[in-house]
Enzyme design. Structure first.
Site, PDB file in Angstrom:
ATOM      1  N   SER A 259      -5.731  46.330  36.331  1.00 22.95           N
ATOM      2  CA  SER A 259      -6.970  45.612  36.667  1.00 22.95           C
ATOM      3  C   SER A 259      -7.915  46.479  37.493  1.00 22.95           C
ATOM      4  O   SER A 259      -7.490  47.223  38.373  1.00 22.95           O
ATOM      5  CB  SER A 259      -6.633  44.361  37.472  1.00 22.95           C
ATOM      6  OG  SER A 259      -7.821  43.800  37.966  1.00 22.95           O
TER       7      SER A 259
ATOM      8  N   SER B 183     -10.448  44.855  39.025  1.00 25.96           N
ATOM      9  CA  SER B 183     -11.128  43.893  39.893  1.00 25.96           C
ATOM     10  C   SER B 183     -11.079  44.276  41.374  1.00 25.96           C
ATOM     11  O   SER B 183     -12.105  44.172  42.054  1.00 25.96           O
ATOM     12  CB  SER B 183     -10.554  42.499  39.674  1.00 25.96           C
ATOM     13  OG  SER B 183     -10.877  42.086  38.369  1.00 25.96           O
TER      14      SER B 183
ATOM     15  N   LYS C 189      -6.256  31.082  31.895  1.00 24.22           N
ATOM     16  CA  LYS C 189      -7.596  30.506  32.059  1.00 24.22           C
ATOM     17  C   LYS C 189      -7.676  29.040  31.643  1.00 24.22           C
ATOM     18  O   LYS C 189      -8.472  28.288  32.191  1.00 24.22           O
ATOM     19  CB  LYS C 189      -8.628  31.323  31.261  1.00 24.22           C
ATOM     20  CG  LYS C 189      -8.951  32.643  31.929  1.00 24.22           C
ATOM     21  CD  LYS C 189     -10.010  33.409  31.195  1.00 24.22           C
ATOM     22  CE  LYS C 189     -10.319  34.683  31.944  1.00 24.22           C
ATOM     23  NZ  LYS C 189     -11.308  35.512  31.318  1.00 24.22           N
TER      24      LYS C 189
ATOM     25  N   ASN D 110     -12.257  30.829  35.131  1.00 26.46           N
ATOM     26  CA  ASN D 110     -11.933  32.194  35.574  1.00 26.46           C
ATOM     27  C   ASN D 110     -12.127  32.355  37.071  1.00 26.46           C
ATOM     28  O   ASN D 110     -11.852  33.412  37.624  1.00 26.46           O
ATOM     29  CB  ASN D 110     -12.754  33.248  34.816  1.00 26.46           C
ATOM     30  CG  ASN D 110     -14.129  33.447  35.406  1.00 26.46           C
ATOM     31  OD1 ASN D 110     -14.714  32.509  35.953  1.00 26.46           O
ATOM     32  ND2 ASN D 110     -14.656  34.655  35.303  1.00 26.46           N
TER      33      ASN D 110
ATOM     34  N   ASP E 124     -17.566  33.778  33.309  1.00 28.93           N
ATOM     35  CA  ASP E 124     -17.503  34.668  32.129  1.00 28.93           C
ATOM     36  C   ASP E 124     -18.736  34.517  31.240  1.00 28.93           C
ATOM     37  O   ASP E 124     -19.208  35.498  30.648  1.00 28.93           O
ATOM     38  CB  ASP E 124     -16.247  34.379  31.296  1.00 28.93           C
ATOM     39  CG  ASP E 124     -15.012  35.065  31.862  1.00 28.93           C
ATOM     40  OD1 ASP E 124     -15.166  36.043  32.615  1.00 28.93           O
ATOM     41  OD2 ASP E 124     -13.898  34.614  31.545  1.00 28.93           O
TER      42      ASP E 124
ATOM     43  N   GLY F 119     -11.330  35.660  18.023  1.00 28.52           N
ATOM     44  CA  GLY F 119     -10.433  35.103  19.030  1.00 28.52           C
ATOM     45  C   GLY F 119     -10.938  33.761  19.533  1.00 28.52           C
ATOM     46  O   GLY F 119     -12.153  33.518  19.553  1.00 28.52           O
TER      47      GLY F 119
ATOM     48  N   GLY G 188      -9.578  32.273  22.568  1.00 26.70           N
ATOM     49  CA  GLY G 188      -8.989  32.039  23.895  1.00 26.70           C
ATOM     50  C   GLY G 188     -10.048  31.767  24.949  1.00 26.70           C
ATOM     51  O   GLY G 188     -11.188  31.382  24.639  1.00 26.70           O
TER      52      GLY G 188
ATOM     53  N   GLY H  92     -16.655  46.196  27.530  1.00 32.33           N
ATOM     54  CA  GLY H  92     -16.673  45.009  28.382  1.00 32.33           C
ATOM     55  C   GLY H  92     -16.904  45.266  29.866  1.00 32.33           C
ATOM     56  O   GLY H  92     -16.850  44.324  30.655  1.00 32.33           O
TER      57      GLY H  92
END
Ligand code: NAP
Length: 452
Positions: A14, A16, A65, A86, A101, A125, A127, A250
Site C-alpha cells: 500500500s 496510503s 468495501k 472506503n 472513490d 469488474g 466490485g 490509478g
C-alpha cells in the site's frame, strides 16, 4: 497524536501511509496512518476495536468495501448510492461509512482531460471500486455504460435487487443506460468505446503481467484507464500503448480519494491544486532509481553475496528468490523439484511477479529464472537486470552441489547449464558484471554501472 489507518487483508504494497504522511506534513497536523490487516472472521469486531484503539478515522480496501457495511452504524448518502464504503468516519461515537472513490475517479478523469458525457464507456469488474465509478460516470452524464463481469446473470440479478435502494440504478437499468455483459459478449461484439476502465485486480499482485481483455477489445477504444496504481504501467496499459491508445493509471485516483478522506476526517475541503502537486511528487518518487534490481547468473556466481552487499550499500532490502519461493510454497526447493521442474518454475514465476512489485529491493534470482520469457518480461518492465558472470572454474571450486538440484547429477552439468543459458542471460540483462577480483571491486563496478 490522532491515529488513522487502512483496513484490508493484504496491505504490504500500500502507498496510503506515504500519501497521508505528506498530508499531515503539509497541513501541520499531528497524525499517523497505519496498516491494519485483518481476517474476514474478525470484521464484525472491527468498529469496536478501532474505537478501543482511539482510531479517529480509517480507509477500507479489498476485500471489505461492501462486507464492512453491516457492522457500521450508518452510511453517508454517497456510500448509500454507491453501496460500498472506503472511508470510516467516527462521529459522536458512531461509525459512519462514506465513500471518496467516486470523487477520486472524477478527479482522475478531469486531470487527464477525459470527457465521457453522452459517450459509451466500458467498465470491467463489479466490485467496490466499480460501484463508485458507476456513480461518478452517471454524474458525469455518461451516455451508455457497459459493465463487464465474469458472472453476468448473477450480477444482473444483484443489480436489479439493489435498484430498490438506489434510484439512480433503477433509472439507468430501465433506460438501458447501464447494461451488464459477460466477457464473451465483450470479446465477440467488437463495440467501440470512448473509454475502457479496469476496476478488477487483474494486472496487480499475483495477477500482475495479465490483462483482463484481449487486443481485439482494445482496438476499438479511444482511451484506457486502469485503476491499478502498482505497477505503474499494467499489462493492459502496455497493450493499449502499443496500439497508440492514451492511457492513465490509478495513482491520481488514489491520491484524490485519500485527500478527500482526510477532508472528511479534518472537516475541510480537499484542495485540487495540492492533489496535483502531491501526485507529481509521488510520480517523481517512483523514479526508475527505486525499481528493484534483479541479479541473474549461474548457480554459484555470487548473486546472493553480492546482492546482500549491494543492498547494504544502497540502504535497500535484500531477497533471495529461492528463499521467497520456499516461503510462498511452504516447501523446500528440492521437494518442489521432486514434483517436476515445471512445478518449481510455476512457483518461481509467481515469486518473480511478486518481487517485481517491490521498491528499493535487490533480488538474487535462481539461475533458471531466465528460462521463461514471461519472467524476463516482468523483470525488465518493473526493474533492472544485472548479469553476474563468474568464471566456471571459480564456481566449480566453491559450489555446494548437494543443495543444487540441477547440478547433483554429474560434474559436467555446470558446463551444460552455462552453454544453455549464457545467451539467455546476455539477452535479458541490461548490464553484464564480470565477477572477478575482490568483492569490493565488483561492488564498485555495479554501483558505477547503476549510476548511469
Ligand atoms: P473488489 O471489491 O474485490 O472487486 C474487484 C472485482 O473485480 C470483483 O468484484 C470481480 O468482478 C472482479 N475480479 C476479481 N478477480 C478477478 C479476476 N481474477 N478476473 C477478472 N475479474 C476479477 O475490489 P475493488 O476494491 O473494487 O478493487 C478493484 C481494483 O480497483 C483493484 O485493482 C484496486 O487496486 C483498484 N482500486 C484503485 C483505487 C485507486 O484509488 N486507484 C481505488 C479502489 C480500487 P466480477 O466478479 O464482476 O467479474
Amino acid at each position: 497524536m490522532k491515529q488513522y489507518g487502512l483496513i484490508g487483508r493484504r496491505l504490504d504494497h500500500s502507498r496510503s501511509p506515504e500519501i497521508h504522511r505528506h498530508f499531515f506534513d503539509h497541513y501541520g497536523i499531528e497524525g499517523c496512518y497505519g496498516l491494519f490487516e485483518i481476517e474476514p472472521t474478525n470484521l464484525a469486531e472491527l468498529p469496536h476495536a478501532l474505537a478501543l484503539l482511539g482510531v479517529a478515522g480509517a480507509n477500507v480496501t479489498i476485500p471489505y468495501k461492501e462486507a464492512i457495511i453491516p457492522f457500521l452504524d450508518r452510511l453517508s448518502p454517497t456510500a448509500q448510492a454507491i453501496g460500498a464504503v472506503n472511508t470510516l468516519v467516527c462521529s459522536g461515537g458512531k461509525w459512519v461509512g462514506d465513500n471518496t472513490d467516486a470523487y477520486g475517479f472524477s478527479a482522475l478523469l478531469k486531470h487527464h482531460g477525459i470527457e465521457v458525457e453522452a459517450q459509451r464507456v466500458c467498465l470491467l469488474g463489479s466490485g467496490g471500486a466499480s460501484k463508485a465509478i458507476e456513480v461518478a460516470l452517471m454524474e458525469a452524464g455518461v451516455g451508455e455504460l457497459i459493465l463487464v463481469t465474469r458472472q453476468a446473470e448473477e450480477t444482473r440479478r444483484k443489480y436489479e435487487a439493489a435498484a430498490s435502494e438506489k434510484p439512480w440504478l433503477a433509472q439507468a437499468l430501465a433506460q438501458d443506460r447501464l447494461q451488464i455483459w459477460s466477457y464473451e459478449t465483450l470479446e465477440t461484439r467488437k463495440t467501440p468505446f470512448r473509454l475502457l476502465i479496469n476496476a478488477t485486480p487483474v494486472g496487480m499482485g499475483s495477477l500482475s503481467g495479465q490483462s483482463p481483455v484481449g487486443e481485439g477489445v482494445l482496438a476499438g477504444c479511444e482511451a484506457v484507464v486502469d485503476t491499478i496504481y502498482n505497477p505503474r504501467e499494467t499489462r493492459l496499459m502496455a497493450q493499449a500503448r502499443s496500439l497508440g491508445i492514451p492511457t492513465a493509471g490509478g495513482l491520481y485516483m488514489l491520491v484524490a480519494q485519500a485527500i478527500a478522506s482526510q477532508g472528511l476526517w479534518q472537516a475541510m475541503e480537499a484542495d485540487p491544486r495540492w492533489i496535483d502537486q502531491l501526485h507529481q511528487r509521488l510520480l517523481r518518487g517512483d523514479s526508475a532509481k527505486d525499481r528493484p534490481i534483479f541479479l541473474i547468473g549461474l548457480p554459484g556466481s555470487g548473486k546472493s553475496t553480492l546482492g546482500k552487499a549491494l543492498a547494504q550499500a544502497l540502504g535497500w532490502s535484500f531477497e533471495d528468490m529461492d528463499n521467497y519461493v520456499e516461503q510462498l510454497s511452504g516447501s523446500t526447493i528440492p521437494a518442489l523439484f521432486e514434483q517436476g521442474e515445471a512445478y518449481f518454475r510455476d512457483w518461481e514465476s509467481q515469486a518473480c511477479l511478486e518481487l517485481a512489485q517491490r521498491r528499493k529491493t535487490v533480488v538474487a534470482c535462481g539461475g533458471g529464472v531466465v528460462l521463461r520469457q514471461k519472467n524476463v518480461q516482468v523483470m525488465v518492465d518493473q526493474g533492472r537486470i544485472l548479469w553476474i558472470d563468474r568464471p566456471l572454474e571459480a564456481i566449480r571450486q566453491d559450489i555446494d552441489r548437494s543443495t543444487r538440484p540441477l547440478l547433483q547429477k554429474d560434474s559436467e552439468a555446470l558446463t551444460r547449464l552455462d552453454q544453455e543459458r549464457r545467451a539467455l542471460y546476455a539477452e535479458a540483462a541490461a548490464m553484464r558484471i564480470p565477477n572477478e577480483g575482490t568483492q569490493g571491486r565488483v561492488l564498485t563496478e555495479i554501483l558505477e554501472a547503476l549510476a548511469h
